[in-house]
Design an enzyme around this catalytic site. Structure first.
Site, mmCIF file in Angstrom:
data_model
loop_
_atom_site.group_PDB
_atom_site.id
_atom_site.type_symbol
_atom_site.label_atom_id
_atom_site.label_comp_id
_atom_site.label_asym_id
_atom_site.label_seq_id
_atom_site.Cartn_x
_atom_site.Cartn_y
_atom_site.Cartn_z
ATOM 1 N N ASP A 17 0.982 -1.023 0.035
ATOM 2 C CA ASP A 17 0.014 -0.029 -0.082
ATOM 3 C C ASP A 17 0.965 1.252 0.083
ATOM 4 O O ASP A 17 1.970 1.256 0.195
ATOM 5 C CB ASP A 17 -1.101 -0.028 1.276
ATOM 6 C CG ASP A 17 -1.810 1.265 1.489
ATOM 7 O OD1 ASP A 17 -2.328 1.750 0.569
ATOM 8 O OD2 ASP A 17 -1.666 1.708 2.715
ATOM 9 N N ASP A 19 -0.279 5.196 0.833
ATOM 10 C CA ASP A 19 -0.470 6.191 1.955
ATOM 11 C C ASP A 19 -0.686 5.213 3.238
ATOM 12 O O ASP A 19 -1.697 4.329 3.417
ATOM 13 C CB ASP A 19 -1.705 6.848 1.926
ATOM 14 C CG ASP A 19 -1.486 8.102 0.481
ATOM 15 O OD1 ASP A 19 -0.942 8.855 0.723
ATOM 16 O OD2 ASP A 19 -2.001 7.559 -0.542
ATOM 17 N N ASP A 195 -2.232 -0.533 5.934
ATOM 18 C CA ASP A 195 -2.746 0.156 7.088
ATOM 19 C C ASP A 195 -4.305 0.424 7.256
ATOM 20 O O ASP A 195 -4.539 0.561 8.370
ATOM 21 C CB ASP A 195 -2.055 1.550 7.380
ATOM 22 C CG ASP A 195 -2.504 2.309 6.470
ATOM 23 O OD1 ASP A 195 -2.859 3.653 6.995
ATOM 24 O OD2 ASP A 195 -2.401 2.249 5.304
#
Length: 242
Positions: A17, A19, A195
């Protein structure tokens, strides 16, 4: 916190991922930056993995290219609505932006009345940001759900200070599974780091494929392994064995 094991450049495929994983979350999404040495490390890992490293993000692939230049990489953008299965390959688009015009029109009055809300238009997805206006969170969620209430072809997802709409039937997990069917990913074991709530689809998919699912942060997750934050991600990337 159970830390992830080392991985093997010959047998694993790495999915990251962007960001909240490679870069910290910030108020202005356009202000993020990755240090040159970190990009060089990703390039080194891509080469050792034979190209089997992909960035899987809610951002558009063209934006990822800008932030990660001169790195060449496979990618899934806008949660999989954009696909590039190999470094330097062509990007495929799975939906036309015009399908979201009615939603744009429905959101316009609220955006005009509440200037602290901001709309990120990705063409094939719309993201309503309220990071700088947390008191407007419920308004943002309500107006997005209302704007899409008669659209069975669309999906609303809530993330970290955002509410996003994009076509139903697509998420990061499905994008990962699709990429895993193509060379140079085919036949490898997937490793995924993410996240946010939207990453749970991919983390779950990786688990069902016998891969290594790694949650960044402290939120609830289906992932077996954890890393504390972005700094910990980069530390792990330096020692992961590749």
């Amino acid at each position: 916190m159970k830390r992830p094991p080392a991985i093997d450049a010959k047998t694993h495929a790495l999915f990251l991922d962007f960001d909240g994983t490679l870069v910290d979350l910030v108020d202005d999404p356009e202000s993020v930056a990755l240090a040159p040495d970190r990009i060089e490390r990703l390039q080194e890992m891509t080469e050792r993995l034979g190209g089997a490293l992909a960035i899987v993000s809610g951002r558009r692939i063209e934006a990822l290219d800008r932030f990660l230049s001169p790195l060449a990489f496979a990618a899934a953008g806008v949660h999989g609505l954009e696909r590039r299965v190999r470094p330097g390959g062509e990007t495929r688009f799975l939906m036309a932006p015009e399908a979201l015009d009615p939603v744009r029109d429905a959101l316009a009055p609220t955006l005009e009345e509440n200037r602290r809300l901001s709309l990120e238009d990705k063409g094939t997805a719309l993201v309503l940001h309220y990071r700088t206006a947390p008191d407007l969170a419920e308004l943002a969620k309500t107006v997005m759900h209302k704007a899409t209430r008669d659209r069975d072809d669309l999906l609303v997802m809530e993330g970290d200070n955002i509410v996003e709409v994009h076509p139903a039937g697509m998420d990061k997990g499905r994008a990962l599974a699709d990429i895993m069917t193509a060379s140079p990913f085919e036949g490898r074991i997937p490793v995924y780091l993410g996240d946010d709530t939207t990453d749970e689809f991919a983390l779950k998919t990786v688990g069902t494929m016998g891969g290594i699912a790694i949650k960044v942060g402290t939120k609830d997750s289906v992932a077996e392994y954890r890393l504390a934050d972005v700094a910990d991600v980069h530390h792990w990337l330096d020692i992961c064995g590749i």
